[in-house]
Design an enzyme around this catalytic site. Sequence first.
Site, PDB file in Angstrom:
ATOM      1  N   GLU A 138       9.612  -2.520   4.543  1.00 36.99           N
ATOM      2  CA  GLU A 138       8.876  -2.458   3.269  1.00 36.99           C
ATOM      3  C   GLU A 138       9.806  -2.063   2.120  1.00 36.99           C
ATOM      4  OE1 GLU A 138       4.410  -1.301   4.903  1.00 36.99           O
ATOM      5  OE2 GLU A 138       5.816   0.306   4.478  1.00 36.99           O
ATOM      6  N   GLY A 151       0.834  -1.205   0.000  1.00 37.04           N
ATOM      7  CA  GLY A 151       0.000   0.000   0.000  1.00 37.04           C
ATOM      8  C   GLY A 151       0.867   1.253   0.000  1.00 37.04           C
ATOM      9  N   GLY A 187       4.846   4.290   5.216  1.00 36.11           N
ATOM     10  CA  GLY A 187       5.265   4.325   6.614  1.00 36.11           C
ATOM     11  C   GLY A 187       4.161   4.717   7.565  1.00 36.11           C
ATOM     12  N   LYS A 201      -5.259   8.414  -2.348  1.00 33.99           N
ATOM     13  CA  LYS A 201      -3.800   8.452  -2.132  1.00 33.99           C
ATOM     14  C   LYS A 201      -3.066   9.154  -3.273  1.00 33.99           C
ATOM     15  CE  LYS A 201      -4.291   5.948   1.598  1.00 33.99           C
ATOM     16  NZ  LYS A 201      -3.754   4.640   1.828  1.00 33.99           N
TER      17      LYS A 201
HETATM   18  C1  5RP Z   1       2.640   0.843   6.313  1.00 34.84           C
HETATM   19  C2  5RP Z   1       2.327   1.486   5.002  1.00 34.84           C
HETATM   20  C3  5RP Z   1       0.962   1.246   4.431  1.00 34.84           C
HETATM   21  O1  5RP Z   1       1.104   0.503   3.260  1.00 34.84           O
HETATM   22  C4  5RP Z   1       0.312   2.581   4.149  1.00 34.84           C
HETATM   23  O2  5RP Z   1       0.223   3.299   5.376  1.00 34.84           O
HETATM   24  C5  5RP Z   1      -1.079   2.427   3.522  1.00 34.84           C
HETATM   25  O3  5RP Z   1      -1.944   1.801   4.399  1.00 34.84           O
HETATM   26  P1  5RP Z   1      -3.487   1.565   4.076  1.00 34.84           P
HETATM   27  O4  5RP Z   1      -3.559   0.583   2.963  1.00 34.84           O
HETATM   28  O5  5RP Z   1      -4.039   1.028   5.386  1.00 34.84           O
HETATM   29  O6  5RP Z   1      -4.109   2.886   3.716  1.00 34.84           O
HETATM   30  O7  5RP Z   1       3.136   2.168   4.406  1.00 34.84           O
HETATM   31  O8  5RP Z   1       3.910   1.215   6.784  1.00 34.84           O
END
Ligand code: 5RP
Length: 234
Positions: A109, A88, A101, A127
């Site tokens: 990651e 993500g 993050g 996003k």
């Molecule tokens: C974790 C991340 C996640 O991938 C990012 O925060 C997106 O999260 P979500 O899919 O819950 O919106 O970088 O460190």
Amino acid sequence: MKSVSSNRELKQRVGMNAADFVQDGMKVGIGTGSTVAFFIEELGRRVKSGLNILGVPTSYAARMLCLEHGIPVQDSMLSDRLDLAVDGADEIDPYLNAIKGGGAAHSCEKIIASMADEFILIADETKLVSSLCRKFPLPVEIIPPALSFAKKQIRLLGGTAELRGAIRKDGPVITENGNFILDILFSDPPENLERLDAELKKIPGLLETGLFLGIAKKALIGFQDKVELLLPKG
Ligand code: 5RP
């Protein structure tokens, strides 16, 4: 106009569609977060129907979800190459540079994304941004002794760094590597992200930034009416 789908539904559609990129026999890096959770669920369904894969999770959360869903896992310590990694993002620009993050897992990651032959971002349309570092604070992982000095050095780079606090625990978030997270806001966000990344990494005790520059070559994005595969602009 009232939105037809909630973010959750968009994330679910994207997460499920992303499983189509996974082929039999692959070693797959598995990201962290609520969008990836749907990807893991769908992979689990496919594993139960005979798909043979090995997952390399980016966090305890991802690891536990994989195991719950019957996906065999290997620790990233034992991996130096993956066929694919899916994760993500908190922000994605038109070049598919990203901030990650939000779950404090970006150091692992980034290791996993970097060892994959192909890295695919999955996210809902909220996003997408025209430039990074204008909305979502940029996370960096630091070792605890660096706290005050790192904040001061980040101020010299034009940013204001805030120690990420834990929820349902007094004090800071402690990462899976035993470190702190600083979330950085810029009043005048830098245009040159490569330079920002390099300058941040010069700070003693700063381990990794949440900037994922030039790593993703595809992004699967959930819009209200469709799921679209984006390629980097230009
Ligand atoms: C974790 C991340 C996640 O991938 C990012 O925060 C997106 O999260 P979500 O899919 O819950 O919106 O970088 O460190």
